[in-house]
Design a protein around this motif. Structure first.
Motif, PDB file in Angstrom:
ATOM      1  N   SER A   1       3.419  -4.837  28.234  1.00  0.00           N
ATOM      2  CA  SER A   1       2.008  -4.434  28.314  1.00  0.00           C
ATOM      3  C   SER A   1       1.851  -2.921  28.509  1.00  0.00           C
ATOM      4  O   SER A   1       2.799  -2.233  28.897  1.00  0.00           O
TER       5      SER A   1
ATOM      6  N   TRP B   1      -0.599   0.787  29.705  1.00  0.00           N
ATOM      7  CA  TRP B   1      -1.017   1.377  30.973  1.00  0.00           C
ATOM      8  C   TRP B   1      -2.523   1.385  31.205  1.00  0.00           C
ATOM      9  O   TRP B   1      -2.978   1.756  32.277  1.00  0.00           O
TER      10      TRP B   1
ATOM     11  N   LYS C   1       7.596  -6.834  31.183  1.00  0.00           N
ATOM     12  CA  LYS C   1       7.723  -5.409  31.497  1.00  0.00           C
ATOM     13  C   LYS C   1       6.341  -4.766  31.490  1.00  0.00           C
ATOM     14  O   LYS C   1       5.675  -4.703  30.455  1.00  0.00           O
TER      15      LYS C   1
ATOM     16  N   GLU D   1       5.730   1.670  32.241  1.00  0.00           N
ATOM     17  CA  GLU D   1       6.402   2.505  33.250  1.00  0.00           C
ATOM     18  C   GLU D   1       5.437   3.557  33.812  1.00  0.00           C
ATOM     19  O   GLU D   1       5.719   4.170  34.842  1.00  0.00           O
TER      20      GLU D   1
ATOM     21  N   GLY E   1       0.581   0.595  21.467  1.00  0.00           N
ATOM     22  CA  GLY E   1       0.239   1.402  20.305  1.00  0.00           C
ATOM     23  C   GLY E   1       0.742   0.784  18.998  1.00  0.00           C
ATOM     24  O   GLY E   1       1.722   0.027  18.982  1.00  0.00           O
TER      25      GLY E   1
ATOM     26  N   THR F   1       4.419   1.648  18.137  1.00  0.00           N
ATOM     27  CA  THR F   1       5.387   0.848  18.908  1.00  0.00           C
ATOM     28  C   THR F   1       5.422  -0.576  18.350  1.00  0.00           C
ATOM     29  O   THR F   1       6.502  -1.170  18.222  1.00  0.00           O
TER      30      THR F   1
ATOM     31  N   LEU G   1      -2.714  -4.196  19.053  1.00  0.00           N
ATOM     32  CA  LEU G   1      -2.412  -2.774  18.855  1.00  0.00           C
ATOM     33  C   LEU G   1      -3.662  -1.891  18.967  1.00  0.00           C
ATOM     34  O   LEU G   1      -4.628  -2.264  19.600  1.00  0.00           O
TER      35      LEU G   1
ATOM     36  N   CYS H   1      -8.856  -0.126  24.547  1.00  0.00           N
ATOM     37  CA  CYS H   1      -8.656  -0.299  23.107  1.00  0.00           C
ATOM     38  C   CYS H   1      -9.952  -0.727  22.420  1.00  0.00           C
ATOM     39  O   CYS H   1     -10.086  -0.588  21.212  1.00  0.00           O
TER      40      CYS H   1
ATOM     41  N   GLU I   1      -6.619   7.074  16.279  1.00  0.00           N
ATOM     42  CA  GLU I   1      -6.994   6.642  17.632  1.00  0.00           C
ATOM     43  C   GLU I   1      -6.736   7.795  18.610  1.00  0.00           C
ATOM     44  O   GLU I   1      -5.613   8.279  18.708  1.00  0.00           O
TER      45      GLU I   1
HETATM   46  P1  NAD Z   1       2.812   2.119  24.050  1.00  0.00           P
HETATM   47  O1  NAD Z   1       2.970   1.461  22.733  1.00  0.00           O
HETATM   48  O2  NAD Z   1       3.342   3.492  24.214  1.00  0.00           O
HETATM   49  O3  NAD Z   1       3.488   1.271  25.206  1.00  0.00           O
HETATM   50  C1  NAD Z   1       3.152  -0.074  25.452  1.00  0.00           C
HETATM   51  C2  NAD Z   1       4.317  -0.770  26.124  1.00  0.00           C
HETATM   52  O4  NAD Z   1       5.399  -0.846  25.201  1.00  0.00           O
HETATM   53  C3  NAD Z   1       4.845  -0.041  27.355  1.00  0.00           C
HETATM   54  O5  NAD Z   1       5.206  -0.980  28.332  1.00  0.00           O
HETATM   55  C4  NAD Z   1       6.064   0.676  26.804  1.00  0.00           C
HETATM   56  O6  NAD Z   1       7.035   0.968  27.771  1.00  0.00           O
HETATM   57  C5  NAD Z   1       6.579  -0.352  25.809  1.00  0.00           C
HETATM   58  N1  NAD Z   1       7.471   0.172  24.770  1.00  0.00           N
HETATM   59  C6  NAD Z   1       7.560   1.430  24.282  1.00  0.00           C
HETATM   60  N2  NAD Z   1       8.545   1.499  23.354  1.00  0.00           N
HETATM   61  C7  NAD Z   1       9.073   0.262  23.243  1.00  0.00           C
HETATM   62  C8  NAD Z   1      10.111  -0.297  22.443  1.00  0.00           C
HETATM   63  N3  NAD Z   1      10.818   0.421  21.588  1.00  0.00           N
HETATM   64  N4  NAD Z   1      10.366  -1.608  22.568  1.00  0.00           N
HETATM   65  C9  NAD Z   1       9.659  -2.381  23.427  1.00  0.00           C
HETATM   66  N5  NAD Z   1       8.686  -1.898  24.221  1.00  0.00           N
HETATM   67  C10 NAD Z   1       8.392  -0.590  24.129  1.00  0.00           C
HETATM   68  O7  NAD Z   1       1.255   2.053  24.382  1.00  0.00           O
HETATM   69  P2  NAD Z   1       0.509   2.687  25.623  1.00  0.00           P
HETATM   70  O8  NAD Z   1       0.422   4.171  25.405  1.00  0.00           O
HETATM   71  O9  NAD Z   1       1.074   2.163  26.883  1.00  0.00           O
HETATM   72  O10 NAD Z   1      -0.945   2.027  25.467  1.00  0.00           O
HETATM   73  C11 NAD Z   1      -1.945   2.561  24.676  1.00  0.00           C
HETATM   74  C12 NAD Z   1      -2.042   1.820  23.369  1.00  0.00           C
HETATM   75  O11 NAD Z   1      -2.245   0.438  23.600  1.00  0.00           O
HETATM   76  C13 NAD Z   1      -3.240   2.246  22.539  1.00  0.00           C
HETATM   77  O12 NAD Z   1      -2.847   2.372  21.211  1.00  0.00           O
HETATM   78  C14 NAD Z   1      -4.211   1.098  22.686  1.00  0.00           C
HETATM   79  O13 NAD Z   1      -5.118   0.923  21.630  1.00  0.00           O
HETATM   80  C15 NAD Z   1      -3.294  -0.054  22.782  1.00  0.00           C
HETATM   81  N6  NAD Z   1      -3.970  -1.186  23.409  1.00  0.00           N
HETATM   82  C16 NAD Z   1      -4.308  -2.256  22.634  1.00  0.00           C
HETATM   83  C17 NAD Z   1      -4.969  -3.335  23.197  1.00  0.00           C
HETATM   84  C18 NAD Z   1      -5.349  -4.551  22.386  1.00  0.00           C
HETATM   85  O14 NAD Z   1      -5.664  -5.563  22.991  1.00  0.00           O
HETATM   86  N7  NAD Z   1      -5.325  -4.485  21.069  1.00  0.00           N
HETATM   87  C19 NAD Z   1      -5.276  -3.313  24.561  1.00  0.00           C
HETATM   88  C20 NAD Z   1      -4.928  -2.194  25.315  1.00  0.00           C
HETATM   89  C21 NAD Z   1      -4.252  -1.143  24.728  1.00  0.00           C
END
Ligand code: NAD
Length: 480
Positions: free
Chosen positions: A147, A149, A173, A176, A227, A230, A249, A282, A384
């Motif tokens: 999930s 942040w 997880k 962080e 994101g 990711t 996403l 999001c 975004e």
């Molecule tokens: P992020 O993709 O950077 O990180 C999300 C999670 O993925 C974190 O726990 C991170 O540690 C983990 N992660 C990173 N690299 C990884 C890998 N290689 N393998 C597995 N896990 C990995 O996103 P963020 O910056 O924490 O959150 C913001 C993003 O989340 C925005 O793009 C937002 O739109 C999206 N979001 C979407 C929704 C939805 O319901 N669609 C809801 C909330 C946030």
């Protein structure tokens, strides 16, 4: 200084390698805790614990699993204030928001899925005199939940609760960047009597822990929110292993305001849908399209509302805008503000970092920002930003605004403001968005499917959809 620990096999334990990461309070810029910098060895321990717990957990009647989940919901409600304070400190959001949205919703997630599993029925298809066909939905097994942040405990529990309700064991997880409430949840699960190994929470980075969860061969499904980049990377890793994937996403959501709307209500709610949680939801509507006859009036009233938003210490009751989650994220958002100027936008409000005094002098505060005069296809209107930055654009026809609304790679959520019922339905059906709100925003009913179209994701969370995701259907045919 706080030291968080992993939750493995029912106990709070340090990471195998003994490494920790600093955890920063966004409102002050100061390190206030350390979190385990776990690795593949910790994930392997978590998976082993989950596999050992699985046979007994899946064999428990749904009612008994549900009772434990409801107990966790009650403990979250009991500790609401402490959890809200922790969420605010960790994320920078106003404590008032954490108290009214994040933490109550985390409790609802457990309460809802604690009982939902008892109402989850499977299908029977009867062929008169020939055969009886029925479907059994088996728990998938051990699953991974990852999930982001922005709504830390809210989105973490939105995955964990249905997975546990469906009879799966979980390796989870949290981000962080915001691990605090997930750590507090571990203690509540122990207090609730959740059997050891049923839920395991491993703290650490995406590359260190997230990647190990996605790659682990015993993990049958990945439920991920984060994101789009990711998500793409996770899909590339998981797809050849034939893992089930649920990806929630990014978004670039349109907020469409027709001239016949209830204007005061549209302005009031648009202030929320633009700037709640500093625009880091999001579902925020960052592209505001206003029908030309009311464009100037909407703009004037909206800007009065923006000027009245109080930016302040998230711990204070009167603060409506807290800090952005990190220095890096603040710089990313400032980069988009610079880009908006380069792309020819006119700044109507905000546009700069805000320097507070005292405790929050080092915090990551940004003034709510509004631009106009940007083309719908420019980068600021396509990518975004995930911060308190919105654009205003006038439109003349329904066709035009639909083309712009649908004209991005994303398709998560959209909002429509109109009093014309026919138009509301017509426009809603024509939008390429997984979620459409008419004359409201962020209204949620946990029974409805939640998720995005196009590059906003794959699959749906919520209600029965997510229970289907965490189960494997098996068809059985008996000849009559
Ligand atoms: P992020 O993709 O950077 O990180 C999300 C999670 O993925 C974190 O726990 C991170 O540690 C983990 N992660 C990173 N690299 C990884 C890998 N290689 N393998 C597995 N896990 C990995 O996103 P963020 O910056 O924490 O959150 C913001 C993003 O989340 C925005 O793009 C937002 O739109 C999206 N979001 C979407 C929704 C939805 O319901 N669609 C809801 C909330 C946030």
């Amino acid at each position: 200084m706080l030291h968080f620990q992993n939750y493995l096999n029912g106990r709070l334990v340090p990471p195998t390698a003994g490494r920790y990461l600093p955890n920063v309070e966004p409102a002050t810029g100061q390190v206030y805790a350390h979190i385990p910098d776990s690795d593949a060895a910790d994930v392997a321990r978590a998976v082993a614990a989950a596999e050992a717990a699985l046979p007994a957990w899946r064999a428990l009647p749904a009612e008994e699993r549900g009772r434990l989940l409801v107990r966790i919901a009650e403990l979250i409600e009991r500790d609401l204030e402490a959890l809200a304070q922790a969420e605010s400190q960790d994320n920078g959001k106003p404590v008032s928001l954490a108290r009214t949205v994040d933490i109550p919703r985390a409790a609802s997630n457990f309460a809802f899925f604690g009982t939902a599993a008892q109402h989850f029925a499977s299908e029977t298809h009867f062929q008169e005199g020939v055969a009886l066909n029925y479907t059994v939905r088996h728990p998938l097994g051990v699953v991974g939940c990852i999930s982001p942040w922005n709504l830390p405990l809210y989105l973490f529990t939105w995955k964990i609760a249905p997975a546990l309700a469906a009879g799966c064991c979980v390796v989870a997880k949290p981000s962080e960047i915001t691990p605090y409430t997930a750590f507090l949840l571990s203690a509540l699960c122990i207090e609730a009597g959740l059997p050891a190994g049923v839920l395991n929470i491993v703290h650490g980075t995406g590359p260190g822990v997230g990647q190990a969860i996605v790659e682990h061969p015993a993990i049958k499904a990945i439920s991920f929110t984060g994101g789009t980049k990711t998500g793409e990377h996770i899909a590339r890793t998981a797809a050849p292993m034939f893992k089930k994937l649920s990806l929630e996403l990014g978004g670039k959501n349109p907020n469409i305001i027709f001239a016949d709307c209830d204007l005061p209500e549209a302005v009031r709610t648009s202030l929320r849908s633009s700037f709640a949680n500093q625009g880091q939801i999001c579902l925020c509507g960052s592209r505001i399209f206003v029908e030309r006859p009311i464009y100037e009036q909407f703009k004037a009233e909206f800007l009065v509302g923006v000027a009245a938003l109080t930016i302040g210490d998230p711990q204070l009751a009167g603060s409506q805008q807290g800090a952005l989650v990190s220095e890096a994220h603040l710089q990313k958002v400032l980069g988009y503000i610079a880009l908006a100027h380069e792309e020819g936008g006119t700044l109507l409000a905000g546009g700069q970092r805000v320097q507070l005094e005292g405790r929050c002098a080092g915090g990551y505060f940004l003034a709510p920002t509004v631009f106009e005069g940007l083309a719908p296809d420019c980068r600021v209107n396509q990518e975004e930003i995930f911060g308190p930055v919105v654009t205003l654009t006038p439109f003349d026809t329904e066709e035009e605004v639909l083309a712009w609304a649908n004209g991005t790679q994303y398709g998560l959520a959209a909002t429509i403001w109109t009093r014309n019922l026919n138009r509301a339905h017509r426009v809603a059906h024509a939008l390429h968005s997984g979620i459409v709100w008419v004359n409201t925003w962020l209204h949620r009913d946990l029974r409805t499917p939640f998720g995005g179209m196009k590059n906003s994701g794959v699959g749906r969370e919520g209600g029965l959809e997510v229970l289907r995701f965490f189960t494997e259907p098996q068809s059985i045919t008996v000849k009559l």
